[in-house]
Design an enzyme around this catalytic site. Structure first.
Site, short mmCIF file in Angstrom:
data_model
loop_
_atom_site.label_atom_id
_atom_site.label_comp_id
_atom_site.label_asym_id
_atom_site.label_seq_id
_atom_site.Cartn_x
_atom_site.Cartn_y
_atom_site.Cartn_z
N LYS A 97 -12.23 4.45 12.94
CA LYS A 97 -11.00 5.09 13.41
C LYS A 97 -11.10 6.63 13.47
CE LYS A 97 -8.26 1.10 11.93
NZ LYS A 97 -7.76 0.35 13.05
N TYR A 121 -8.19 -7.07 5.32
CA TYR A 121 -8.74 -7.22 6.66
C TYR A 121 -9.93 -6.28 6.82
CZ TYR A 121 -9.18 -7.25 11.74
OH TYR A 121 -9.67 -7.36 13.02
N ASP A 139 -13.56 -0.50 1.97
CA ASP A 139 -13.32 -0.46 3.41
C ASP A 139 -12.34 0.68 3.66
OD1 ASP A 139 -12.44 -0.73 5.99
OD2 ASP A 139 -12.29 -2.91 5.93
C1 LIG Z 1 -9.29 -1.95 7.00
C2 LIG Z 1 -9.92 -2.28 8.30
N1 LIG Z 1 -11.23 -2.58 8.34
C3 LIG Z 1 -11.87 -2.87 9.49
C4 LIG Z 1 -11.19 -2.87 10.68
C5 LIG Z 1 -11.90 -3.22 11.95
O1 LIG Z 1 -12.05 -2.12 12.75
P1 LIG Z 1 -12.29 -2.31 14.32
O2 LIG Z 1 -11.03 -2.82 14.90
O3 LIG Z 1 -12.68 -0.94 14.79
O4 LIG Z 1 -13.43 -3.27 14.46
C6 LIG Z 1 -9.83 -2.57 10.71
C7 LIG Z 1 -9.08 -2.55 11.97
O5 LIG Z 1 -7.92 -2.24 12.04
C8 LIG Z 1 -9.17 -2.29 9.49
O6 LIG Z 1 -7.85 -2.04 9.45
#
Ligand SMILES: Cc1ncc(COP(=O)(O)O)c(C=O)c1O
Length: 451
Positions: free
Chosen positions: A286, A163, A258
């Site tokens: 985060k 994700y 990521d």
């Molecule tokens: C691994 C990862 N990448 C990207 C995101 C997206 O972040 P955001 O919700 O701040 O857009 C998340 C969200 O939980 C995530 O877990």
């Protein structure tokens, strides 16, 4: 005056704790009704609970959050990860409070953002330069754009079950109910242009052979490879990330980690430090915003230079403009968070509480003879209700989802809050929290195995 009253009430709520769960107050009922009326699905587009257990957060303090009716929950949702110090950490609150008098946003260079840029670049192995944005989705979106700019190739490879946020490139095969053969993508949302399905190749996490074969076949059109180095809660098999690094390097395809979740969580230097594999680019979010909206793309200077406005006329310039890029209040919160995390023993504390909870969960699963396992690392993990190996998304798909749903609901009834498939640890969680959680888990398993 009001503030004092609020603090006292929180202390009181903490004391009455979960033993005396309050019925839902009229205020909270009304708020829930309004939420249903004005918000699609009655949700903000994040965690949603069934009607009978739904609640509205009033405040958070340390390892707990409190609802409008005065119930306390030990919080393993933690705002989906940013609150690694726990809620309203005094050092973060003080830093933000002090800064607020100086303004909120300026749309140009500011002191906290520059200090935070330095702190992140010093901490993260691949980070020579950094560009701030506001959400994790933006960070992965712009990291992909940077990779495509660098290679002048369009396609992206991502992993099934990975994700990376909610933009069009990211929402491909993140949670397909019926996965397609690799490398075909399944869009996870309506409204994504069909043409993009062909632009994203899907590979199986932890399967280096299949992934390498896809990369070898498509390298001439691959602009970048993006991976959650610790995918959701699945650990990389020994050699998987190293092999991915080797094959992407062989074809000069930028490798993007990521680290929105793993950054400053698995280690000070993120997953790249923890697993010892350095990508070309990484997306952070985060924790670096300390609970405020802030994220970043970081990477090797050579790739990151494409964000330099001096390149505007060259055709190799990445337009990335954001009203809140490097927002100073968020940067102050992020800096204060990083300062706390950098103190001696902080990660030890995080890991040891996580370790105790993970092992307690695993013991209880065994004791109740429930088919399941605890998957993850000490700072982030969950129970997956299957005895099949969980090395990739398809492994997770074998779990008994109904059991997981019941487990989460039973825990919530007992004042334990977690995400649908993750338990985030914070340094605010105590041994007493862990013990109380394990009691709730035992009671939940009792109920679940009886029914
Ligand atoms: C691994 C990862 N990448 C990207 C995101 C997206 O972040 P955001 O919700 O701040 O857009 C998340 C969200 O939980 C995530 O877990």
């Amino acid at each position: 005056m009001h503030e004092r009253w609020e603090d006292e009430r929180l202390t009181h709520e903490r004391e009455i704790g979960m033993a005396q769960r309050q019925v839902r107050s009229t205020d909270e009922e009304q708020l829930l009704e309004k939420a249903k009326r004005y918000l699609p699905g009655g949700t903000l587009g994040n965690t949603q609970f069934a009607d009978d257990v739904a609640f509205v957060v009033r405040a958070g303090k340390g390892s707990k959050i409190f609802d409008m009716s005065g119930n306390a929950y030990i919080d393993y949702l933690l705002g989906s990860g940013p609150m690694i110090l726990g809620h309203a950490h005094p050092a973060v609150v003080a830093a933000v409070r002090e800064y607020l008098e100086r303004g909120s946003t300026y749309f140009t260079l500011n002191e906290p953002a520059i200090h935070l840029a330095e702190a992140i670049c010093q901490a993260v192995p691949c980070a020579e330069k950094i560009r701030f944005c506001s959400t994790g989705s933006e960070a992965t979106f712009f990291a992909l754009r940077a990779a495509r700019t660098y290679t002048k190739k369009d396609k992206i490879l991502k992993f099934e079950g990975g994700y990376h946020g909610s933009h069009d490139y990211a929402l491909m095969s993140s949670s397909p109910t019926v996965p397609k053969d690799f490398p075909q993508a399944v869009p996870d949302s309506a409204g994504i242009p069909r043409v993009l399905e062909d632009q994203v190749l899907i590979a199986p996490f932890n399967d280096l052979e299949t992934t390498s074969a896809i990369i070898e076949r498509h390298h001439h059109e691959l602009g970048g490879v993006i991976v959650e180095p610790f995918q959701r809660i699945i650990t990389p098999r020994p050699g998987f990330l190293q092999g991915l690094r080797e094959v992407t390097q062989r074809f000069a395809i930028p490798l993007i980690f990521d680290e929105v979740v793993t950054g400053f969580r698995l280690a000070w230097g993120g997953a790249q430090e923890y697993y010892g594999v350095v990508p070309d680019l990484a997306a952070f979010g985060k924790i670096i915003g300390g609970g405020y909206p802030l994220s970043a793309v970081v990477g090797h200077a050579e790739v990151m230079e494409a964000f330099n406005p001096d390149r505007e006329a060259s055709g190799d310039f990445i337009a990335q403009i954001g009203t809140l890029n490097g927002n100073p209040v968020a940067a102050v919160a992020g800096l204060a968070t990083l300062q706390q995390l950098h103190q001696e023993g902080t990660y030890r504390q995080l890991f040891s509480m996580g370790h105790a909870l993970r092992h307690g969960l695993a013991d209880l699963l065994k004791r109740f003879g429930t088919a399941g396992q605890v998957v993850g690392e000490d700072p982030l993990f969950d129970v997956v209700f299957t005895d099949e190996p969980v090395n990739d998304y398809r492994g997770v798909l074998t779990q008994n989802r109904e059991l997981l749903r019941r487990f989460n609901a039973e825990l919530l009834k007992r004042g334990i809050l977690k995400g649908s498939s993750k338990m985030y640890m914070s340094v605010a969680h105590t041994a007493a929290d862990v013990e109380q959680t394990l009691t709730a888990v035992r009671e939940s398993f009792e109920v679940m195995t009886k029914a």
